[in-house]
Design a protein around this motif. Sequence first.
Motif, mmCIF file in Angstrom:
data_model
loop_
_atom_site.group_PDB
_atom_site.id
_atom_site.type_symbol
_atom_site.label_atom_id
_atom_site.label_comp_id
_atom_site.label_asym_id
_atom_site.label_seq_id
_atom_site.Cartn_x
_atom_site.Cartn_y
_atom_site.Cartn_z
ATOM 1 N N THR A 87 0.943 -1.216 -0.096
ATOM 2 C CA THR A 87 -0.113 -0.102 -0.039
ATOM 3 C C THR A 87 1.016 1.266 -0.166
ATOM 4 N N CYS A 88 0.715 2.014 -1.154
ATOM 5 C CA CYS A 88 1.433 3.218 -1.401
ATOM 6 C C CYS A 88 0.631 4.464 -1.246
ATOM 7 N N GLU A 90 -0.015 6.281 -3.533
ATOM 8 C CA GLU A 90 -0.705 6.445 -4.682
ATOM 9 C C GLU A 90 -1.692 5.272 -4.763
ATOM 10 N N THR A 92 -2.744 0.794 -4.007
ATOM 11 C CA THR A 92 -2.235 -0.430 -3.625
ATOM 12 C C THR A 92 -1.589 -1.035 -4.808
ATOM 13 N N GLN A 93 -0.398 -1.717 -4.607
ATOM 14 C CA GLN A 93 0.341 -2.344 -5.533
ATOM 15 C C GLN A 93 0.357 -3.613 -5.583
ATOM 16 N N LEU A 168 8.625 -1.392 -6.719
ATOM 17 C CA LEU A 168 7.919 -0.636 -6.041
ATOM 18 C C LEU A 168 7.984 0.745 -6.070
ATOM 19 N N SER A 169 6.904 1.596 -5.997
ATOM 20 C CA SER A 169 6.795 3.088 -6.010
ATOM 21 C C SER A 169 7.220 3.879 -4.948
ATOM 22 N N CYS A 170 7.065 3.233 -3.780
ATOM 23 C CA CYS A 170 7.472 3.713 -2.507
ATOM 24 C C CYS A 170 7.871 2.741 -1.734
ATOM 25 N N ALA A 171 9.007 3.134 -0.676
ATOM 26 C CA ALA A 171 9.679 2.387 0.309
ATOM 27 C C ALA A 171 10.602 3.064 0.873
ATOM 28 N N LYS A 175 14.118 0.497 0.573
ATOM 29 C CA LYS A 175 14.093 -0.033 -0.813
ATOM 30 C C LYS A 175 15.400 -0.154 -1.308
#
Length: 211
Positions: A87-88, A90, A92-93, A168-171, A175
């Motif tokens: 969950t980011c 932007e 949920t991936q 991943l777009s967020c971390a 990351k």
Amino acid sequence: MDLLYGFPVFGLCAMGGVFAADVIARPSPGRLRVAEVAPRRIHDNLPRFLTAALATQAVVLLVLLIVAATTASADADRRSGRALSVTCPEGTQLLSPWPGPHYAWPALGGLALGTIACALLLRRVTARCGSDDQRRTNIRAAVGAWGVLVTAPLFAVSLTMGVVVLSLSCAGGMKDVALWGLAITALTSALTACHCLGVLLLPQAYIKGRP
């Protein structure tokens, strides 16, 4: 899945070849042999550095599979244990493939069977009569086969996890840390796998080397 099942089959077949060679290569009769009063121990003939490296990578493989299993979720087709849900801000991936329980069982089963088979084979080779060079050759071949069982799944798991983490777009900083760790693990396991193949195919080349 084919590769995850193929790695154990390859390693077990290689160990079977070492066992067959050990059975066929009997000492020639007709000469008086004198036995030394000294116990034979498996670890005396093991390649110490390679064995320690493989044991460490086996532990890393178990840790990665446990992490992947505890974080896995169902994929877009509602098949459990095959994706990672994150969950980011932007949204949920849902990223797949993820080495969850569906992919972990072949790797764990192959590792368990290979470890048991390798231990039994090492015990047999150490206990049988024969020359020290032949014994060390067979032991190194068995370790090389077990190494393929460890390093090939580790490379596949770490590379798959690295691709997912990269997507991943967020971390944040975690990351980058995870990517570096997985990249080093994948590179190390790939190099070790190549070395294990060399030990498996040409064990005689390592007899006179340092253990």
